[in-house]
Write a protein that holds these residues in place. Sequence first.
Motif, mmCIF file in Angstrom:
data_model
loop_
_atom_site.group_PDB
_atom_site.id
_atom_site.type_symbol
_atom_site.label_atom_id
_atom_site.label_comp_id
_atom_site.label_asym_id
_atom_site.label_seq_id
_atom_site.Cartn_x
_atom_site.Cartn_y
_atom_site.Cartn_z
ATOM 1 N N ILE A 25 4.578 7.366 3.048
ATOM 2 C CA ILE A 25 4.046 7.670 4.377
ATOM 3 C C ILE A 25 3.354 6.423 4.928
ATOM 4 N N THR A 26 3.560 6.166 6.224
ATOM 5 C CA THR A 26 3.123 4.895 6.812
ATOM 6 C C THR A 26 2.517 5.090 8.190
ATOM 7 N N VAL A 27 1.300 4.570 8.375
ATOM 8 C CA VAL A 27 0.682 4.540 9.700
ATOM 9 C C VAL A 27 1.141 3.279 10.429
ATOM 10 N N ARG A 28 1.529 3.400 11.685
ATOM 11 C CA ARG A 28 1.937 2.247 12.495
ATOM 12 C C ARG A 28 0.701 1.700 13.228
ATOM 13 N N SER A 29 -0.220 1.155 12.450
ATOM 14 C CA SER A 29 -1.449 0.596 13.015
ATOM 15 C C SER A 29 -1.454 -0.909 12.805
ATOM 16 N N ASP A 30 -2.583 -1.537 13.097
ATOM 17 C CA ASP A 30 -2.692 -2.989 12.943
ATOM 18 C C ASP A 30 -3.160 -3.398 11.552
ATOM 19 N N GLU A 31 -3.406 -2.437 10.701
ATOM 20 C CA GLU A 31 -3.906 -2.738 9.368
ATOM 21 C C GLU A 31 -2.807 -3.334 8.486
ATOM 22 N N ASP A 32 -3.219 -3.934 7.393
ATOM 23 C CA ASP A 32 -2.277 -4.515 6.441
ATOM 24 C C ASP A 32 -1.347 -3.440 5.881
ATOM 25 N N ARG A 33 -0.141 -3.864 5.486
ATOM 26 C CA ARG A 33 0.856 -2.905 5.003
ATOM 27 C C ARG A 33 0.312 -2.029 3.872
ATOM 28 N N SER A 34 -0.339 -2.628 2.881
ATOM 29 C CA SER A 34 -0.845 -1.829 1.764
ATOM 30 C C SER A 34 -1.898 -0.824 2.221
ATOM 31 N N THR A 35 -2.718 -1.174 3.214
ATOM 32 C CA THR A 35 -3.696 -0.228 3.756
ATOM 33 C C THR A 35 -2.980 0.905 4.478
ATOM 34 N N ARG A 36 -2.039 0.571 5.325
ATOM 35 C CA ARG A 36 -1.344 1.568 6.141
ATOM 36 C C ARG A 36 -0.575 2.579 5.301
ATOM 37 N N LYS A 37 -0.279 2.233 4.045
ATOM 38 C CA LYS A 37 0.521 3.089 3.183
ATOM 39 C C LYS A 37 -0.269 3.676 2.015
ATOM 40 N N SER A 38 -1.591 3.438 1.986
ATOM 41 C CA SER A 38 -2.381 3.827 0.819
ATOM 42 C C SER A 38 -3.398 4.920 1.072
ATOM 43 N N PHE A 39 -3.394 5.518 2.252
ATOM 44 C CA PHE A 39 -4.323 6.613 2.498
ATOM 45 C C PHE A 39 -4.087 7.725 1.465
ATOM 46 N N ASP A 40 -5.143 8.430 1.123
ATOM 47 C CA ASP A 40 -4.980 9.593 0.249
ATOM 48 C C ASP A 40 -3.897 10.500 0.828
ATOM 49 N N THR A 41 -3.032 11.002 -0.031
ATOM 50 C CA THR A 41 -1.907 11.911 0.281
ATOM 51 C C THR A 41 -0.664 11.177 0.779
ATOM 52 N N PHE A 42 -0.658 9.840 0.818
ATOM 53 C CA PHE A 42 0.451 9.103 1.434
ATOM 54 C C PHE A 42 1.604 8.793 0.484
ATOM 55 N N THR A 43 1.552 9.320 -0.761
ATOM 56 C CA THR A 43 2.706 9.162 -1.647
ATOM 57 C C THR A 43 3.059 10.489 -2.310
ATOM 58 N N PRO A 44 3.654 11.410 -1.569
ATOM 59 C CA PRO A 44 4.170 12.619 -2.213
ATOM 60 C C PRO A 44 5.238 12.249 -3.241
ATOM 61 N N LEU A 45 5.174 12.905 -4.406
ATOM 62 C CA LEU A 45 6.014 12.531 -5.544
ATOM 63 C C LEU A 45 6.456 13.794 -6.269
ATOM 64 N N GLY A 46 7.734 13.846 -6.650
ATOM 65 C CA GLY A 46 8.178 14.984 -7.453
ATOM 66 C C GLY A 46 9.511 15.552 -6.976
ATOM 67 N N PRO A 47 9.799 16.796 -7.290
ATOM 68 C CA PRO A 47 8.925 17.731 -8.003
ATOM 69 C C PRO A 47 8.901 17.514 -9.515
ATOM 70 N N TRP A 48 9.767 16.624 -9.976
ATOM 71 C CA TRP A 48 9.823 16.280 -11.396
ATOM 72 C C TRP A 48 10.387 14.876 -11.526
ATOM 73 N N VAL A 49 10.425 14.378 -12.757
ATOM 74 C CA VAL A 49 11.096 13.117 -13.066
ATOM 75 C C VAL A 49 12.347 13.471 -13.866
ATOM 76 N N VAL A 50 13.490 13.033 -13.369
ATOM 77 C CA VAL A 50 14.757 13.223 -14.079
ATOM 78 C C VAL A 50 14.982 12.016 -14.982
ATOM 79 N N THR A 51 15.186 12.250 -16.264
ATOM 80 C CA THR A 51 15.354 11.134 -17.186
ATOM 81 C C THR A 51 16.632 10.355 -16.873
#
Length: 294
Positions: free
Chosen positions: A161-187
Amino acid sequence: MRLTLFDDGRLGAVIGSDILDLTTQIASAQAHGPAGALHHYIDRLAQGGALLDLGSGARKPLAEVTLRAPLPQPGKIIGAPVNYLDHKAEMKYSTSIAELGVFLKANSSVIGPGEDIRLPYSDKRTDQEGELGVVIGRTASHVSAEDAFHYVFGYTCLLDITVRSDEDRSTRKSFDTFTPLGPWVVTADEVPDPDALELRCDVNESTRQKVNTRDLIFGVPELVAYISSVMTLHPGDVIATGTPAGVGPLHHGDRVVVDIDTVGRLEVGVDATRAVAYDQRPGRRATVPAADRH
């Protein structure tokens, strides 16, 4: 094998419409830490530990448990910017991953299936970016593309998830909840070629992104080789391989789904109830009139 966490962080293998509870096989203090039981298992396996035994453990219907993020706190999350040519054209970028390198996302940004992405700003566009996630299984430093698959534990669905703001790329993509992951890992043994998977991302049942991972600029082996030449990869680290064209704004109440052939289907919601105006964010600097500057 499809491995995930469920309920209070128990480790399970998804088998058909059931989940097999494997928690007792990795019982230890580390298994119940913030990184989670699956991360502990991947790390243990990398050190020569035993494989999980699917012949024992209690079964429950999937419908009766709550799935969690399989890796709630990876060691690090590495993003691959502009790794599809169609996204490069869509965003009018003059460069791609070949020139930009990679970036890091905060591991605190992870959420699991059924949770909500929280939009931080009420007046800045926040986009969905559906991606294939690669989970590292062994410590990797300066590995070759030819050997890269030996260092991969498995694959998962991921939203960058990415905010289109003036902040640095890592900031714009690091807000809490900004990396939904799952629902499992397939080997990895169940995914013969991660560079030949159909990926689709829908918002409110409308398809925004549809691509085959063969269109990646840097495929999975090249990504592992390149990233491991920059930083050592450790068991449980996650690589977000990049997003195709079709990114678009999210709004309160949206439902976002990433569906990847062979890997799985991840669905999350969107919540804007805590969003604030961009110029009201903490850490902002008020504009000082030129006449008052010293």
